[in-house]
Design a protein around this motif. Sequence first.
Motif, PDB file in Angstrom:
ATOM      1  N   ALA A  54       0.840  -1.306  -0.060  1.00 35.04           N
ATOM      2  CA  ALA A  54      -0.040  -0.182   0.066  1.00 35.04           C
ATOM      3  C   ALA A  54       0.801   1.300  -0.001  1.00 35.04           C
ATOM      4  N   LEU A  55       2.059   1.310   0.607  1.00 43.21           N
ATOM      5  CA  LEU A  55       2.811   2.314   0.838  1.00 43.21           C
ATOM      6  C   LEU A  55       3.327   2.683  -0.630  1.00 43.21           C
ATOM      7  N   ARG A  56       3.881   1.692  -1.215  1.00 44.30           N
ATOM      8  CA  ARG A  56       4.607   1.809  -2.409  1.00 44.30           C
ATOM      9  C   ARG A  56       3.482   2.209  -3.596  1.00 44.30           C
ATOM     10  N   ALA A  57       2.316   1.641  -3.442  1.00 43.82           N
ATOM     11  CA  ALA A  57       1.220   2.020  -4.363  1.00 43.82           C
ATOM     12  C   ALA A  57       0.807   3.631  -4.440  1.00 43.82           C
ATOM     13  N   GLU A  58       1.097   4.250  -3.116  1.00 41.01           N
ATOM     14  CA  GLU A  58       0.862   5.679  -2.813  1.00 41.01           C
ATOM     15  C   GLU A  58       1.891   6.433  -3.149  1.00 41.01           C
ATOM     16  N   LYS A  59       3.236   5.852  -3.551  1.00 42.68           N
ATOM     17  CA  LYS A  59       4.507   6.350  -3.941  1.00 42.68           C
ATOM     18  C   LYS A  59       5.225   6.859  -2.579  1.00 42.68           C
ATOM     19  N   ASN A  60       4.845   6.184  -1.533  1.00 44.05           N
ATOM     20  CA  ASN A  60       5.620   6.661  -0.152  1.00 44.05           C
ATOM     21  C   ASN A  60       6.905   5.556  -0.302  1.00 44.05           C
ATOM     22  N   TRP A  61       7.969   6.357  -0.189  1.00 38.03           N
ATOM     23  CA  TRP A  61       9.247   5.480  -0.728  1.00 38.03           C
ATOM     24  C   TRP A  61      10.061   5.322   0.824  1.00 38.03           C
ATOM     25  N   ARG A 100      21.803  -2.705   9.593  1.00 40.57           N
ATOM     26  CA  ARG A 100      21.060  -2.553   8.612  1.00 40.57           C
ATOM     27  C   ARG A 100      19.973  -1.342   8.395  1.00 40.57           C
ATOM     28  N   LEU A 101      19.781  -1.124   9.557  1.00 36.48           N
ATOM     29  CA  LEU A 101      18.813   0.151   9.812  1.00 36.48           C
ATOM     30  C   LEU A 101      19.699   1.376   9.329  1.00 36.48           C
ATOM     31  N   ARG A 102      20.813   1.346  10.039  1.00 39.35           N
ATOM     32  CA  ARG A 102      21.671   2.794   9.676  1.00 39.35           C
ATOM     33  C   ARG A 102      22.125   2.566   8.244  1.00 39.35           C
ATOM     34  N   ALA A 103      22.240   1.521   7.565  1.00 37.25           N
ATOM     35  CA  ALA A 103      22.513   1.454   5.868  1.00 37.25           C
ATOM     36  C   ALA A 103      21.008   1.864   5.240  1.00 37.25           C
ATOM     37  N   LEU A 104      20.121   1.583   5.661  1.00 35.36           N
ATOM     38  CA  LEU A 104      18.822   2.109   5.131  1.00 35.36           C
ATOM     39  C   LEU A 104      18.883   3.609   5.219  1.00 35.36           C
ATOM     40  N   LEU A 105      19.174   4.023   6.267  1.00 36.98           N
ATOM     41  CA  LEU A 105      19.100   5.641   6.596  1.00 36.98           C
ATOM     42  C   LEU A 105      19.982   6.451   5.801  1.00 36.98           C
ATOM     43  N   ARG A 106      21.289   5.633   5.667  1.00 33.58           N
ATOM     44  CA  ARG A 106      22.077   6.300   4.615  1.00 33.58           C
ATOM     45  C   ARG A 106      21.484   6.257   3.219  1.00 33.58           C
ATOM     46  N   ARG A 107      20.841   5.347   2.798  1.00 33.64           N
ATOM     47  CA  ARG A 107      20.502   5.328   1.363  1.00 33.64           C
ATOM     48  C   ARG A 107      19.387   6.513   1.340  1.00 33.64           C
ATOM     49  N   GLY A 108      18.554   6.730   2.095  1.00 33.04           N
ATOM     50  CA  GLY A 108      17.674   7.658   2.048  1.00 33.04           C
ATOM     51  C   GLY A 108      16.272   7.204   1.336  1.00 33.04           C
ATOM     52  N   ALA A 109      15.473   7.789   0.886  1.00 27.45           N
ATOM     53  CA  ALA A 109      14.190   7.412   0.438  1.00 27.45           C
ATOM     54  C   ALA A 109      13.918   7.779  -1.015  1.00 27.45           C
ATOM     55  N   PRO A 110      15.001   7.303  -2.038  1.00 22.92           N
ATOM     56  CA  PRO A 110      14.685   7.773  -3.480  1.00 22.92           C
ATOM     57  C   PRO A 110      13.416   6.849  -4.003  1.00 22.92           C
ATOM     58  N   GLU A 111      12.983   7.237  -5.065  1.00 24.77           N
ATOM     59  CA  GLU A 111      11.639   6.384  -5.655  1.00 24.77           C
ATOM     60  C   GLU A 111      12.476   5.117  -5.938  1.00 24.77           C
ATOM     61  N   ARG A 112      11.633   3.940  -5.851  1.00 28.22           N
ATOM     62  CA  ARG A 112      12.128   2.588  -6.293  1.00 28.22           C
ATOM     63  C   ARG A 112      10.858   1.925  -6.193  1.00 28.22           C
TER      64      ARG A 112
END
Length: 208
Positions: A54-61, A100-112
């Motif tokens: 649902a989040l991805r369908a709403e373009k929430n990255w 792993r959580l810190r790695a996700l935070l470093r990547r940010g939230a680009p569209e995917r």
Amino acid sequence: MAGALQRGLQAEGFAVDVAGDGPTGLELARHGGYDAVILDIMLPGLSGYRVVSALRAEKNWVPVLMLSAKDGEYDQADGLDCGADDYLTKPFSYVVLVARLRALLRRGAPERPSVLTVGELTLDPARRRVTSGGEEIVLTAREYALLEYLMRRPGQVVSKTELLDHVWDASIDTAPNAVEVYVGYLRRKLGRDALETVRGAGYRLRSA
């Protein structure tokens, strides 16, 4: 488990909110402005699969780390194909979870997006289904891999060397004209104007 994670992450300096069921978690993720979400699969009311879909369908990255006792390879593949960014099975190492959580935070939230769309063309990696204008297009495995690589770079010129490196198996001797041959196959199925040849540079998937 949720309470222990909350206390541990707060001790690491994170601000943490906890949702006890799927619908509440979805609402918090929609409106909370979070930097990341740790998501279980087996939640009351709405599964973790449905929450992230649902989040991805709403373009929430917002980056999503799935944390679940479901440790089968297909369970993990389903979670990632639904749009999760990482998947960790229980029992887990808390040190690895935080890393792993810190790695996700470093990547940010680009569209995917979990379903790729370029113009009228859509490609669903989870279902391995391609449509154009709503009509399904049947592709071979190599045609599919080539199209997916190009759809992840819409409007970009991709060189023949890059396509050979990423779409073809490096351990197999590939004919020098393999890219041209498969681009020709795709043009027959998608329309000649779908793929543009940029002389001396490579190929570009047109968005219109």
